[in-house]
Design a protein around this motif. Sequence first.
Motif, PDB file in Angstrom:
ATOM      1  N   CYS A 158      -5.451   0.337   0.821  1.00 28.11           N
ATOM      2  CA  CYS A 158      -5.524   1.597   0.299  1.00 28.11           C
ATOM      3  C   CYS A 158      -6.988   1.635  -0.352  1.00 28.11           C
ATOM      4  N   ASP A 159      -7.733   2.680   0.015  1.00 23.88           N
ATOM      5  CA  ASP A 159      -9.101   2.783  -0.473  1.00 23.88           C
ATOM      6  C   ASP A 159      -9.190   3.822  -1.557  1.00 23.88           C
ATOM      7  N   ASN A 189      -4.737   7.507  -0.201  1.00 21.89           N
ATOM      8  CA  ASN A 189      -6.303   7.181   0.175  1.00 21.89           C
ATOM      9  C   ASN A 189      -7.170   8.020  -0.542  1.00 21.89           C
ATOM     10  N   GLN A 190      -8.450   8.112  -0.162  1.00 24.89           N
ATOM     11  CA  GLN A 190      -9.506   8.758  -0.722  1.00 24.89           C
ATOM     12  C   GLN A 190      -9.326  10.476  -0.303  1.00 24.89           C
ATOM     13  N   TRP A 246       0.743   4.993  -2.136  1.00 24.83           N
ATOM     14  CA  TRP A 246      -0.463   4.901  -1.901  1.00 24.83           C
ATOM     15  C   TRP A 246      -1.228   6.019  -1.382  1.00 24.83           C
ATOM     16  N   ASP A 266      -2.716   8.487   5.441  1.00 22.55           N
ATOM     17  CA  ASP A 266      -3.284   9.121   4.317  1.00 22.55           C
ATOM     18  C   ASP A 266      -2.240   8.743   3.039  1.00 22.55           C
ATOM     19  N   LEU A 317      -2.760   1.151   5.276  1.00 23.41           N
ATOM     20  CA  LEU A 317      -3.482   2.293   5.346  1.00 23.41           C
ATOM     21  C   LEU A 317      -4.516   2.643   6.211  1.00 23.41           C
ATOM     22  N   ALA A 318      -5.601   1.673   5.999  1.00 22.44           N
ATOM     23  CA  ALA A 318      -6.791   1.781   6.464  1.00 22.44           C
ATOM     24  C   ALA A 318      -6.679   1.474   8.133  1.00 22.44           C
TER      25      ALA A 318
END
Length: 382
Positions: free
Chosen positions: A52-53, A205-206, A203, A183, A177-178
């Motif tokens: 996760c970012d 993401n950005q 989670w 998302d 996720l990545a």
Amino acid sequence: MVDRRLVKIPGPTPVVDSIRVEMGREIQAFGDPRFVKDFKEVIDDLHEMFGCDGKTFVVAGTGTLAMEMAIANSTKKGDNVLIISHGFFGDRFIEICERKGLNVDVLKSEWGKTIPLSEIEAKLKEKQYAVMTVSHVDTSTSVVADVAAIGAMMKNFPETLYIVDGVCSSAAQYENLAEMNIDILFTGTQKAFGVCPGLLMLWANQKAMKRREELGTIPEYYCDYYKWLPTMEDPAKYFATPAVNLIWALQESIRLIKEEGGLKVRYERHLKNAKSVQKALLAMGFTLLAEEGCRAVTLTNAIYPEGVDDLEFRKALMAEGMIVAPGLASYMGKLFRLGHMGNVDINDEVVALGIIERALAKFGKLPKPGCGVGAYLEEMTK
């Protein structure tokens, strides 16, 4: 004699001793620096493990609350939502979205099958959707969706958030996720993590966090990302009381996953075990609801041979010391749902399959004593 039963429903799953010990620890104040350190470690580990970012949330609540949390922080009244449903729990998103005043379109598969990727893509081209939801594994059907392939396709629809329900998949089916262009992913502690019920993990993401920012103030309170963010970034800060002992139990679960070799290794173990369990059930004369090629590694829905009464069969299992889950909706009375996820091992499965054999024999439907256990062991020892 203690009345004990082997729990083989698809969640809650059995809790191993080391996790149970953490549940029984003497309580600490949630502001105690020792607990704060443990809570931060849990958040950081989950964040890294699932690629996760953006932000990772660990909140007291169930998987259904996580479903609502995902929708609440991604949509506003009047938005279009596409729900990809492979069963009962995929359908649960419908009411959650309708109550929020969203315009809902649903693609439903026949139970036991998945919706072809081409159909999902064609539907996404019809209009702009704010979000699309997919259950990675639907507990009602034991069907697994190809979330990686769907994620790759979603790169063509960057305006749509891709939400994955991982309640019956995370920490068993592989997720990242990545890598999978997810998302928002969410799950609960009570299934493949092998912890007692009570915590949700989500989670975002950005891209998902940017959507939350664009929404401004939302009507929801407890499940608003922004209410939880200060605590997730610094667990010494307070919003609502954390489930202290469950956090410790989850910390131990994460330690066991790392010790096993990580999420990919854990998936391979679940895959081998699931194929072996499914081979055993077929050898005993059951048929499987989920089609070959889309069978989950976390549970199996076994359709009874003709002449086996559902209630009487599950009573027979109970008398032998095991509980399974009944079928849902139109499959109620036609099958049972057998969980095989988390920290279960080969010994647990041999016991469970032996009990199923004995119950089946009471109906005169067991092809041969040992046929199920034998098929399982044959597959597991390959």
